[in-house]
Design a protein around this motif. Sequence first.
Motif, PDB file in Angstrom:
ATOM      1  N   LYS A  59       0.847  -1.192   0.000  1.00 23.07           N
ATOM      2  CA  LYS A  59       0.000   0.000   0.000  1.00 23.07           C
ATOM      3  C   LYS A  59       0.881   1.241   0.000  1.00 23.07           C
ATOM      4  O   LYS A  59       1.415   1.637   1.031  1.00 23.07           O
ATOM      5  CB  LYS A  59      -0.915  -0.003   1.228  1.00 23.07           C
ATOM      6  N   ILE A  60       1.033   1.829  -1.160  1.00 21.81           N
ATOM      7  CA  ILE A  60       1.810   3.052  -1.326  1.00 21.81           C
ATOM      8  C   ILE A  60       1.012   4.013  -2.194  1.00 21.81           C
ATOM      9  O   ILE A  60       0.093   3.589  -2.906  1.00 21.81           O
ATOM     10  CB  ILE A  60       3.191   2.780  -1.964  1.00 21.81           C
ATOM     11  N   PRO A  61       1.316   5.311  -2.163  1.00 25.98           N
ATOM     12  CA  PRO A  61       0.608   6.254  -3.036  1.00 25.98           C
ATOM     13  C   PRO A  61       0.705   5.838  -4.494  1.00 25.98           C
ATOM     14  O   PRO A  61       1.718   5.284  -4.936  1.00 25.98           O
ATOM     15  CB  PRO A  61       1.344   7.572  -2.778  1.00 25.98           C
ATOM     16  N   LEU A  62      -0.346   6.117  -5.260  1.00 27.55           N
ATOM     17  CA  LEU A  62      -0.413   5.641  -6.638  1.00 27.55           C
ATOM     18  C   LEU A  62       0.728   6.171  -7.501  1.00 27.55           C
ATOM     19  O   LEU A  62       1.290   5.428  -8.308  1.00 27.55           O
ATOM     20  CB  LEU A  62      -1.754   6.035  -7.262  1.00 27.55           C
ATOM     21  N   THR A  63       1.081   7.448  -7.341  1.00 25.16           N
ATOM     22  CA  THR A  63       2.165   7.995  -8.146  1.00 25.16           C
ATOM     23  C   THR A  63       3.455   7.231  -7.877  1.00 25.16           C
ATOM     24  O   THR A  63       4.217   6.912  -8.800  1.00 25.16           O
ATOM     25  CB  THR A  63       2.378   9.487  -7.848  1.00 25.16           C
ATOM     26  N   ASP A  64       3.716   6.935  -6.613  1.00 27.94           N
ATOM     27  CA  ASP A  64       4.892   6.139  -6.257  1.00 27.94           C
ATOM     28  C   ASP A  64       4.847   4.770  -6.911  1.00 27.94           C
ATOM     29  O   ASP A  64       5.866   4.252  -7.386  1.00 27.94           O
ATOM     30  CB  ASP A  64       4.977   5.973  -4.733  1.00 27.94           C
TER      31      ASP A  64
END
Length: 383
Positions: A304-309
Motif C-alpha cells: 500500500k503506497i501512493p499511486l504515483t509512487d
Amino acid sequence: MFKKNKIDYSILGFVFIFFLISVATINSALTYLPSDVGNLALKQVIWYGVGLLLVFIIFKVKNEYLYRNAWFFYILCNLLLLCLLLFAPAINNSKCWFIIPKIGSFQPSEFTKISLMLVLGTMINNFRLDYEEPSIKEEFMFLLKTFIVVLIPSILTFLEPDTGVVIIYFIIYISMLFASGIRLRWFIILGGIILLAIGLVLGCYFTSEKLFVSIFGNNLYYRFERVFNWKSGSGLQLENALAAIGSAGVFGHGYNKTPIYFPESGTDFIFAVFASNFGLLGCFLFLLLLLLFDGKLFFIAIKKIPLTDKFVLAGIIGMLIFQQIQNIGMTIGLLPITGITLPFISYGGSSLLSYMILIGIILNIREEHSNYQYSYKKKGLFG
C-alpha cells in the motif's frame, strides 16, 4: 501520526554490495585499458560518493517535491538534449555527451529517463483521479498525450544517435502503463502497430538496401547492420568477451586476471570481466543478488503506497530488469549489442548518479509504505 525518516537499510545494503562489485571489476578491467583513461576505479568511488550525497538530498526533499516539479525537470532535460544536437562535440560519431573540463562527460539522456518517470507518474495518477471508469475515448486521449511526452525525448535521443536509450524510454512507458490499469486492448493494439512498423522497416532493409538508405539514411542502416551482424560473432568485443567467459570455468581465472582484451571492458562489457575473474559460481551469486534486489523492489511495489509512487516504481523496475537482461544477454551473445550498460556496475558518472537518484526515490517510497502501514495499523485495518 506518521513515523519519520524510516530508512530501509537493506536497500542501502544492496547498493553497498553493488559498489564493491563495481569498483573491483572496473579495477580489473584496467589491466588492458590505456593509461590515459585514468584510474576509472577511483573515479567510480568518487561518483558513488557523490551519488550517496544525492540519495541523502532526495530522501530529505521527498518525492512530493519531485512530482510537483516534474514538468520542469522534463522540459530542462529536453532542452539539454536539444543543446547536445546543436552544440556538443561529436564523440565516436555521436552527440551524446557534454564535455565538462577537469570533470568528465555529462549525458543528459540518463536523467531524461528519470524526468519521464516523474511526468508519466503524475499524468497517470491525475488520470486515475479524474476518471474512475474512463471511456475508451478518454483512455485514447490520455494515451495520445503520454505518447507525445515519450516521443519528444525519443526523437532527440535517436538523433544523437542513441537507440539503446530510446528503447529504455519505451520500456519505462510500457511498464508504467501496465501498472496504470488501462484496458488490455490498448497493449494489443500498440503491440500490433509496433510489429507492423517493424515488419515494414525490416522488409525494406532485407529486400532493398538502396531503398532503405534512400528512405532512412546511412546512419540507420549502419545501426541495423550492427544489430543484425551480432550472430556472426565477428566483432572483437563479442569474440573476446566470449573467450574470456568461456575459459573461466567454475571458479574463474582469479581476481584481476582477465585473460584477454576487449573494448568497453569497464562499461558495456563489464559483466564479461566479472565472469572471467569469478567464473560460473561468481556469476550465479551475482545473478542471485540481482534477483533479490529486483524482488525487493517488486515487494515494495505491491504494498500500500501512493499511486504515483507505484507507477514510478513500475517504471524503475521495468527499466532495471530490461537493462540487466539486455546487458548480460549481449555480453554472452544471446542478444544484439546495443551499448546498454549494467546498472550500478558499469563505469559512468551520469548513469551511476541517475541510478542513485532512483535509490533516493525508492527509499522515500519505502518510507511512505511504512507510514501507510503504521497509519492503517493505528486504525485497526491490519488484523
